[in-house]
Design a protein around this motif. Structure first.
Motif, PDB file in Angstrom:
ATOM      1  N   TYR A 165     -43.640  32.268  36.167  1.00 29.41           N
ATOM      2  CA  TYR A 165     -42.158  31.221  37.222  1.00 29.41           C
ATOM      3  C   TYR A 165     -42.675  31.068  38.275  1.00 29.41           C
ATOM      4  O   TYR A 165     -43.234  30.768  39.295  1.00 29.41           O
ATOM      5  N   VAL A 169     -27.636  32.322  35.049  1.00 29.10           N
ATOM      6  CA  VAL A 169     -27.847  32.423  36.491  1.00 29.10           C
ATOM      7  C   VAL A 169     -27.750  34.126  37.476  1.00 29.10           C
ATOM      8  O   VAL A 169     -26.607  34.517  36.455  1.00 29.10           O
ATOM      9  N   ALA A 170     -28.457  33.588  38.024  1.00 27.41           N
ATOM     10  CA  ALA A 170     -27.685  35.120  38.894  1.00 27.41           C
ATOM     11  C   ALA A 170     -26.717  34.998  39.599  1.00 27.41           C
ATOM     12  O   ALA A 170     -26.166  34.303  40.114  1.00 27.41           O
ATOM     13  N   ARG A 189     -26.038  36.707  42.340  1.00 32.29           N
ATOM     14  CA  ARG A 189     -26.161  36.429  43.802  1.00 32.29           C
ATOM     15  C   ARG A 189     -26.949  36.336  44.293  1.00 32.29           C
ATOM     16  O   ARG A 189     -27.827  37.135  44.000  1.00 32.29           O
ATOM     17  N   LYS A 190     -27.189  35.214  45.236  1.00 35.02           N
ATOM     18  CA  LYS A 190     -28.611  34.814  45.736  1.00 35.02           C
ATOM     19  C   LYS A 190     -28.570  34.033  47.229  1.00 35.02           C
ATOM     20  O   LYS A 190     -27.246  33.975  47.744  1.00 35.02           O
ATOM     21  N   SER A 191     -29.796  34.753  48.164  1.00 34.01           N
ATOM     22  CA  SER A 191     -29.697  34.425  49.222  1.00 34.01           C
ATOM     23  C   SER A 191     -29.609  33.231  49.524  1.00 34.01           C
ATOM     24  O   SER A 191     -30.722  32.578  48.930  1.00 34.01           O
ATOM     25  N   GLU A 192     -29.345  32.605  50.323  1.00 39.11           N
ATOM     26  CA  GLU A 192     -29.561  30.734  51.142  1.00 39.11           C
ATOM     27  C   GLU A 192     -30.666  30.697  51.959  1.00 39.11           C
ATOM     28  O   GLU A 192     -30.877  31.740  52.451  1.00 39.11           O
TER      29      GLU A 192
END
Length: 198
Positions: free
Chosen positions: A158, A192-193, A195-198
């Protein structure tokens, strides 16, 4: 002894699917089980995949070790350098060293020797694959081939917001006059994940 990273003499490719991988590790489990290993030492990074699955299948302890010729996924050393050594827990136990590929046998030999030096009762070696010139270096081998093996876990990288065919594989294919097309990528259900942090 052949150079494990000289792809110019390889002919043919052997893409390994996740199903193939699972089947090869199950074959190793059947071959190894009568010996009853007590500890598995998977060699990172590539050996972590078969070693961990084999430990689950055989229900034995696993202690990852790491020695490598690479830095940041680029080959920079002629011989492997120790990064994580076997634990003292190998003393008095039957130890199975597991790696992905046997190209020279040097890595397998180094880990086996270190386990024995730490007091392992016995140490054997297993690999998913071996080249024809390296079959004697491993006690158990899933597949013997001189083709270019394309693993399911490191075929893509990636970078810059997209998945790409691994440059080392692409260069190896080019040595054979082949291109890294979409048919060689791993089919995967898109997610799609959650949860993800911004």
């Amino acid at each position: 002894m052949n150079n494990p990273y000289d792809y110019s003499t390889r002919t043919g490719i052997h893409p390994i699917s996740w199903d193939d991988f699972h089947g090869l590790v199950k074959a190793l489990a059947v071959a190894v089980a009568p010996w009853q290993p007590e500890i598995i030492l998977p060699v990172g990074r590539g050996g972590y995949y078969p070693g961990t699955l084999l430990a689950h299948l055989l229900q034995v302890e696993v202690y990852p070790v790491r020695l490598t010729r690479r830095v940041d996924d680029v080959v920079v050393r002629e011989s492997p350098l120790w990064l994580v050594e076997p634990p003292a827990a190998v003393a008095g136990r039957r130890v199975l060293v597991v790696d992905e590929m046997c190209s020279t046998g040097e890595t397998l030999g180094m880990v086996r020797a270190r386990a024995l030096a730490l007091g392992a009762a016995e140490a054997r070696t297993a690999t998913l694959y071996a080249h024809t010139w390296c079959t004697g270096a491993a006690d158990y081998v899933g597949l013997i081939t001189d083709e270019l093996i394309l693993n399911p876990w490191d075929r893509e990288i990636y970078r810059d917001g997209a998945f790409h065919f691994h440059p080392e594989y692409a260069a190896a294919l080019a040595e054979q006059g082949l291109a890294a097309g979409p048919s060689l990528l791993i089919p995967a259900t898109p997610f799609v994940a959650a949860r993800k942090s911004e």
